[in-house]
Design an enzyme around this catalytic site. Structure first.
Site, short mmCIF file in Angstrom:
data_model
loop_
_atom_site.label_atom_id
_atom_site.label_comp_id
_atom_site.label_asym_id
_atom_site.label_seq_id
_atom_site.Cartn_x
_atom_site.Cartn_y
_atom_site.Cartn_z
N VAL A 158 -2.53 -23.04 9.33
CA VAL A 158 -1.78 -24.13 9.96
C VAL A 158 -1.20 -25.12 8.95
O VAL A 158 -0.25 -25.84 9.26
CB VAL A 158 -2.66 -24.89 11.00
N GLU A 249 -10.68 -13.99 3.73
CA GLU A 249 -9.67 -13.29 2.92
C GLU A 249 -10.26 -12.06 2.22
O GLU A 249 -9.60 -11.02 2.09
CB GLU A 249 -9.08 -14.25 1.89
C1 2GW Z 1 -11.68 -27.82 5.97
C2 2GW Z 1 -12.20 -28.04 4.70
C3 2GW Z 1 -11.98 -27.14 3.67
C4 2GW Z 1 -11.21 -26.02 3.94
C5 2GW Z 1 -10.69 -25.79 5.22
C6 2GW Z 1 -10.92 -26.67 6.24
C7 2GW Z 1 -10.35 -26.46 7.56
C8 2GW Z 1 -9.60 -25.31 7.82
C9 2GW Z 1 -10.49 -27.42 8.62
O1 2GW Z 1 -11.15 -28.47 8.52
N1 2GW Z 1 -9.88 -27.17 9.82
C10 2GW Z 1 -9.15 -26.04 10.05
O2 2GW Z 1 -8.58 -25.86 11.13
N2 2GW Z 1 -9.05 -25.09 9.04
C11 2GW Z 1 -8.33 -23.83 9.34
O3 2GW Z 1 -8.63 -22.85 8.37
C12 2GW Z 1 -6.81 -24.07 9.28
O4 2GW Z 1 -6.17 -23.19 10.20
C13 2GW Z 1 -6.49 -23.68 7.85
O5 2GW Z 1 -5.12 -23.37 7.65
C14 2GW Z 1 -7.43 -22.49 7.65
C15 2GW Z 1 -7.79 -22.15 6.19
O6 2GW Z 1 -8.14 -23.34 5.48
P1 2GW Z 1 -7.15 -23.94 4.37
O7 2GW Z 1 -5.74 -23.73 4.83
O8 2GW Z 1 -7.54 -25.33 4.05
O9 2GW Z 1 -7.51 -23.10 3.12
P2 2GW Z 1 -6.51 -22.30 2.10
O10 2GW Z 1 -5.11 -22.72 2.29
O11 2GW Z 1 -7.10 -22.38 0.74
O12 2GW Z 1 -6.77 -20.86 2.71
C16 2GW Z 1 -6.89 -19.60 2.12
O13 2GW Z 1 -8.26 -19.25 1.92
C17 2GW Z 1 -9.08 -19.28 3.10
C18 2GW Z 1 -10.46 -18.79 2.75
O14 2GW Z 1 -11.07 -19.60 1.80
C19 2GW Z 1 -8.51 -18.41 4.20
O15 2GW Z 1 -8.60 -17.04 3.88
C20 2GW Z 1 -7.07 -18.78 4.44
O16 2GW Z 1 -6.50 -17.91 5.42
C21 2GW Z 1 -6.30 -18.66 3.14
O17 2GW Z 1 -4.93 -19.02 3.37
#
Ligand code: 2GW
Ligand code: MN
Length: 299
Positions: A158, A249
């Site tokens: 998101v 992932e």
């Molecule tokens: C809160 C604290 C730290 C990390 C994530 C969150 C969090 C994530 C949150 O409080 N609320 C939430 O809805 N999310 C969902 O998880 C949201 O849809 C978000 O886009 C997704 C992944 O977290 P994000 O986008 O912060 O992490 P990225 O951009 O480093 O994501 C990559 O790595 C992740 C695994 O560590 C996933 O595989 C993700 O799909 C990757 O893009």
């Protein structure tokens, strides 16, 4: 073009001599060794694909999770999707959140055939669980809801915005997306899970691509199988006190190694501007929204 004859072929193709589109990318890989297309700008005709999709009456669902403070990303996500995502086609946005009141869906007016469905889910304490449990939720809703409402699912992060067209060219039985940070890097440097005890384990001499956790999809039944595998693998690891290095992932990468995607999306579909804008990147269709990690990630 790479040389004058390529350039001539291209201009001939676009003139009246030949009716077909010519694939003119010679700077990037446009097909996997298992003969799945890798989707880049300049390798397809969106007009032909739209017409085909329209005739078959395909329906597309998007899953997106906004738990805790991540609801702040929803407005930008939806607004830019309305500008660029599957324009002219029916779309269901499935928004999973623990804060159903944070998203005032009525502020965005959607054209006929496109709608927002807000689904309440529990929030997990650990962010790793917030991220990983998406697999379980997508699996469950594939069976109880998505299969009745849509043909294809697109499952994305998101914290993103659309900035160029994303259309039916991405749709296929099962698709994954090349991670922008590891594109073009050596296989040994891929950040797969390297612990042989983990269900996500991939040895250093295996692996096709490093796929991004934040963008996969396909037919509902295929997404069911993928998310079911990933969730079960996580549970098996959890019992052994193992959590794969990149969470969901890592399990996604394991699944896509064994069940090869039928399309692979280039990093045009998932970019982060902190990586700059390399020459091969002719379009940036979906880009990471910079976030203040401390502020947004702490509840
Ligand atoms: C809160 C604290 C730290 C990390 C994530 C969150 C969090 C994530 C949150 O409080 N609320 C939430 O809805 N999310 C969902 O998880 C949201 O849809 C978000 O886009 C997704 C992944 O977290 P994000 O986008 O912060 O992490 P990225 O951009 O480093 O994501 C990559 O790595 C992740 C695994 O560590 C996933 O595989 C993700 O799909 C990757 O893009
Ligand atoms: Mn993200």
């Amino acid at each position: 073009g790479c040389c004058t004859s390529c350039a001539r072929m291209t201009s001939l193709a676009f003139s009246t001599v030949h009716p077909f589109w010519v694939i003119v990318r010679n700077d990037v890989m446009v097909m996997t060794p298992w003969l799945s297309p890798i989707i880049w700008n300049g390798t397809y005709s969106i007009d032909i694909l739209n017409e085909q999709f329209h005739k078959r009456g395909g329906r597309v669902g998007v899953t997106v999770f906004a738990i805790k403070k991540y609801t702040v990303f929803l407005k930008m996500f939806i607004e830019t999707a309305e500008q660029f995502f599957m324009v002219g086609h029916p779309v269901n946005y499935y928004i999973f959140t623990d804060r159903v009141n944070d998203f005032n869906g009525s502020s965005v007016v959607l054209p006929e055939g496109r709608k927002i469905i807000v689904l309440e889910v529990p929030s997990y304490e650990r962010w790793q669980d917030v991220s990983m449990r998406r697999m379980e939720t997508i699996r469950d809703y594939s069976q109880k809801l998505f299969v009745n409402e849509v043909d294809y699912l697109v499952c994305v992060d998101v914290d993103m915005k659309f900035s160029d067209d994303v259309g039916v060219e991405i749709l296929s039985d099962l698709f994954g997306t090349l991670h922008p940070g590891l594109y073009g890097k050596a296989r040994e440097s891929f950040t797969y899970e390297r612990n042989p005890q983990s269900e996500a384990y991939i040895p250093t001499d295996k692996g096709d691509f490093y796929y991004a956790g934040g963008y996969f999809g396909g037919k509902v039944e295929e997404v069911y199988k993928l998310t079911n595998f990933c969730h079960n693998a996580m549970l098996t690891d959890k019992k052994k006190n193992i959590e794969a290095v990149w969470h969901d992932e890592s399990y996604l990468n394991k699944y896509l190694l064994h069940y090869k995607p039928t399309k692979v999306l280039s990093p045009e579909y998932l970019w982060d501007n902190s990586f700059g804008v390399p020459g091969f990147l002719r379009r940036r269709r979906f880009v990471a929204v910079p976030k203040n990690h401390n502020e947004i990630r702490n509840k």
